[in-house]
Scaffold this active site. Structure first.
Site, PDB file in Angstrom:
ATOM      1  N   HIS A   1      39.995  35.403  27.274  1.00  0.00           N
ATOM      2  CA  HIS A   1      39.519  36.274  28.358  1.00  0.00           C
ATOM      3  C   HIS A   1      38.123  35.811  28.764  1.00  0.00           C
ATOM      4  O   HIS A   1      37.113  36.331  28.290  1.00  0.00           O
ATOM      5  CB  HIS A   1      39.492  37.736  27.900  1.00  0.00           C
ATOM      6  CG  HIS A   1      39.211  38.716  29.000  1.00  0.00           C
ATOM      7  ND1 HIS A   1      40.036  39.784  29.270  1.00  0.00           N
ATOM      8  CD2 HIS A   1      38.201  38.799  29.907  1.00  0.00           C
ATOM      9  CE1 HIS A   1      39.536  40.487  30.279  1.00  0.00           C
ATOM     10  NE2 HIS A   1      38.415  39.901  30.686  1.00  0.00           N
TER      11      HIS A   1
ATOM     12  N   ASN B   1      33.362  32.447  36.877  1.00  0.00           N
ATOM     13  CA  ASN B   1      32.056  32.705  37.488  1.00  0.00           C
ATOM     14  C   ASN B   1      31.131  33.479  36.559  1.00  0.00           C
ATOM     15  O   ASN B   1      29.923  33.262  36.558  1.00  0.00           O
ATOM     16  CB  ASN B   1      32.251  33.446  38.812  1.00  0.00           C
ATOM     17  CG  ASN B   1      32.914  32.567  39.858  1.00  0.00           C
ATOM     18  OD1 ASN B   1      32.364  31.558  40.278  1.00  0.00           O
ATOM     19  ND2 ASN B   1      34.125  32.927  40.246  1.00  0.00           N
TER      20      ASN B   1
ATOM     21  N   SER C   1      40.110  32.869  37.180  1.00  0.00           N
ATOM     22  CA  SER C   1      39.296  33.020  38.380  1.00  0.00           C
ATOM     23  C   SER C   1      40.182  33.467  39.533  1.00  0.00           C
ATOM     24  O   SER C   1      41.385  33.181  39.558  1.00  0.00           O
ATOM     25  CB  SER C   1      38.605  31.700  38.738  1.00  0.00           C
ATOM     26  OG  SER C   1      37.650  31.886  39.762  1.00  0.00           O
TER      27      SER C   1
ATOM     28  N   PRO D   1      41.065  32.796  43.203  1.00  0.00           N
ATOM     29  CA  PRO D   1      40.881  31.730  44.198  1.00  0.00           C
ATOM     30  C   PRO D   1      40.241  32.271  45.473  1.00  0.00           C
ATOM     31  O   PRO D   1      40.554  33.368  45.935  1.00  0.00           O
ATOM     32  CB  PRO D   1      42.311  31.248  44.470  1.00  0.00           C
ATOM     33  CG  PRO D   1      43.072  31.614  43.232  1.00  0.00           C
ATOM     34  CD  PRO D   1      42.472  32.908  42.772  1.00  0.00           C
ATOM     35  N   ARG D   2      39.312  31.496  46.039  1.00  0.00           N
ATOM     36  CA  ARG D   2      38.632  31.923  47.258  1.00  0.00           C
ATOM     37  C   ARG D   2      38.416  30.719  48.169  1.00  0.00           C
ATOM     38  O   ARG D   2      38.549  29.561  47.744  1.00  0.00           O
ATOM     39  CB  ARG D   2      37.293  32.589  46.935  1.00  0.00           C
ATOM     40  CG  ARG D   2      36.347  31.782  46.062  1.00  0.00           C
ATOM     41  CD  ARG D   2      35.144  32.617  45.647  1.00  0.00           C
ATOM     42  NE  ARG D   2      34.347  31.983  44.610  1.00  0.00           N
ATOM     43  CZ  ARG D   2      33.298  31.208  44.820  1.00  0.00           C
ATOM     44  NH1 ARG D   2      32.926  30.952  46.065  1.00  0.00           N
ATOM     45  NH2 ARG D   2      32.620  30.697  43.813  1.00  0.00           N
TER      46      ARG D   2
ATOM     47  N   GLU E   1      39.872  50.377  31.465  1.00  0.00           N
ATOM     48  CA  GLU E   1      38.451  50.026  31.393  1.00  0.00           C
ATOM     49  C   GLU E   1      37.552  51.241  31.571  1.00  0.00           C
ATOM     50  O   GLU E   1      36.413  51.241  31.112  1.00  0.00           O
ATOM     51  CB  GLU E   1      38.117  48.996  32.467  1.00  0.00           C
ATOM     52  CG  GLU E   1      38.782  47.652  32.294  1.00  0.00           C
ATOM     53  CD  GLU E   1      38.373  46.691  33.386  1.00  0.00           C
ATOM     54  OE1 GLU E   1      37.324  46.035  33.230  1.00  0.00           O
ATOM     55  OE2 GLU E   1      39.076  46.600  34.403  1.00  0.00           O
TER      56      GLU E   1
ATOM     57  N   ASP F   1      34.486  37.434  27.796  1.00  0.00           N
ATOM     58  CA  ASP F   1      34.532  38.068  29.110  1.00  0.00           C
ATOM     59  C   ASP F   1      33.664  37.283  30.090  1.00  0.00           C
ATOM     60  O   ASP F   1      34.173  36.501  30.876  1.00  0.00           O
ATOM     61  CB  ASP F   1      34.095  39.539  29.011  1.00  0.00           C
ATOM     62  CG  ASP F   1      34.442  40.355  30.248  1.00  0.00           C
ATOM     63  OD1 ASP F   1      35.239  39.878  31.073  1.00  0.00           O
ATOM     64  OD2 ASP F   1      33.933  41.482  30.372  1.00  0.00           O
TER      65      ASP F   1
END
Length: 341
Positions: A14, A18, A98, A100-101, A204, A280
């Site tokens: 995990h 970024n 990640s 995707p962008r 969470e 994380d």
């Protein structure tokens, strides 16, 4: 103990790309920006006021990560460096994730973003191989809760198209107070039908009760965090033995649990439930995989043999194929034999 834990071949399941970018890497990428860019002064001010005692003070790091990673070259560079950082921490198997962008710099498509991530991974693995270091790295593509079903299906299609290149799963991530699992469920069903594994950020926050039930009805292969699992949800997770990706520093610093001793790892692990120690966002929270293992060893008084067993059991829950699992187990077994444990 830290020296022992650094040598121990570990598994990381995990880790957000970024969020794993170190401040040193950000400084290096900032150096390529014009001297008069306001980013230099803004980052210096961020570092001056940032404190791990305040959740809001360090979360702004993501703004700088995105500011310096708007090109294919930058994405490739951070992917390489994050892999190398994990290997230096003793990680022998890594699943990076990640969302995707595209639309910034020369990132014309989400496929180009994935291409850059995979190219950076190969750059790192080639450098490690030249040093005689063995490591396996796989990728998970994330679907953000804020995005539409159409966007989620596009990400799944991208993941399926890149399975042969090391994409092994998909993830649900993002602000837990936004959206819901059901709106993206068809995308996850499509991913599963194609042979991809599924991990979901779950429970969470305390108010995620029904969303958690919806996720459990789907039956994820792993759970991210699981901080507020209770009652029926907790019972179902235990009954179905769903592995939990445990992020101690992230949860304590993010103030979703009050202390390491009160972390839910304490309850699940000692009941024999599958748990995997993870970072994380190692760049954001200034933690490492060694640090996470060290927290468990110190606070729960585990032995060297216990720590090896924790790493070895983690291999059971990776998303890669059985051949990869056996290769990773062999590295940990060799370490265990060398340490006479």
């Amino acid at each position: 103990m830290d020296a022992f834990l650094r040598r121990l071949p570990k598994v990381e399941l995990h880790a957000h790309l970024n969020g794993s970018v170190s401040r040193e890497t950000i400084r290096q990428l900032l150096a390529a920006h014009p001297p008069d860019s306001p980013l230099h002064a803004e980052f210096a001010e961020f570092e001056r006021q940032c404190s791990l005692e305040s959740f809001s003070s360090f979360f702004g790091l993501f703004r700088f990560v995105y500011a310096v990673t708007g090109t294919k070259a930058a994405i490739r560079a951070i992917a390489k460096q994050v892999v190398l950082d994990f290997e230096a921490d003793g990680c022998t198997y890594l699943e990076l994730r990640s969302t995707p962008r595209c639309g910034t710099g020369d990132l014309g498509s989400k496929q180009e973003y994935v291409d850059a991530c995979l190219a950076g991974t190969q750059d790192a693995l080639q450098e490690l191989a030249a040093r005689g270091v063995a490591m396996d790295v796989k990728w998970i593509l994330s679907l953000d809760r804020r995005h539409s079903l159409e966007a989620g299906l596009d990400t799944v299609d991208l993941a399926v198209a890149n399975m042969h290149r090391g994409v092994v799963g998909v993830d649900l991530c993002g602000d837990p107070e936004v959206g819901g699992f059901l709106q993206l469920k068809p995308a996850f069903s499509k991913a599963r039908a194609a042979g991809l594994k599924v991990t979901l950020h779950m429970a969470e926050i305390e108010s995620q009760g029904q969303d958690t039930i919806d996720m459990l009805d789907f039956g994820p292969d792993r759970i991210g965090h699981g901080t507020f699992l209770s009652g029926e949800s907790r019972d179902r997770v235990i009954r179905d033995a769903i592995p939990i990706e445990v992020c101690l520093s992230s949860n304590v610093i993010g103030m979703t649990v009050p202390s390491i001793e009160e972390h839910h790892f304490n309850h699940f692990h000692f009941q024999g439930h599958p748990c995997v120690l993870c970072t994380d966002d190692r760049g954001v929270f200034a933690c490492s995989l060694v640090h996470e293992y060290s927290l468990v060893e110190k606070h729960f008084r585990l032995s060297h043999a216990d720590m090896v067993q924790l790493a070895l059991k983690s291999v059971d829950y990776i998303f890669a194929d059985n051949e990869t699992k056996q290769r990773v187990r062999s590295r940990i077994d060799a370490f265990k034999a060398a340490e006479a444990l």
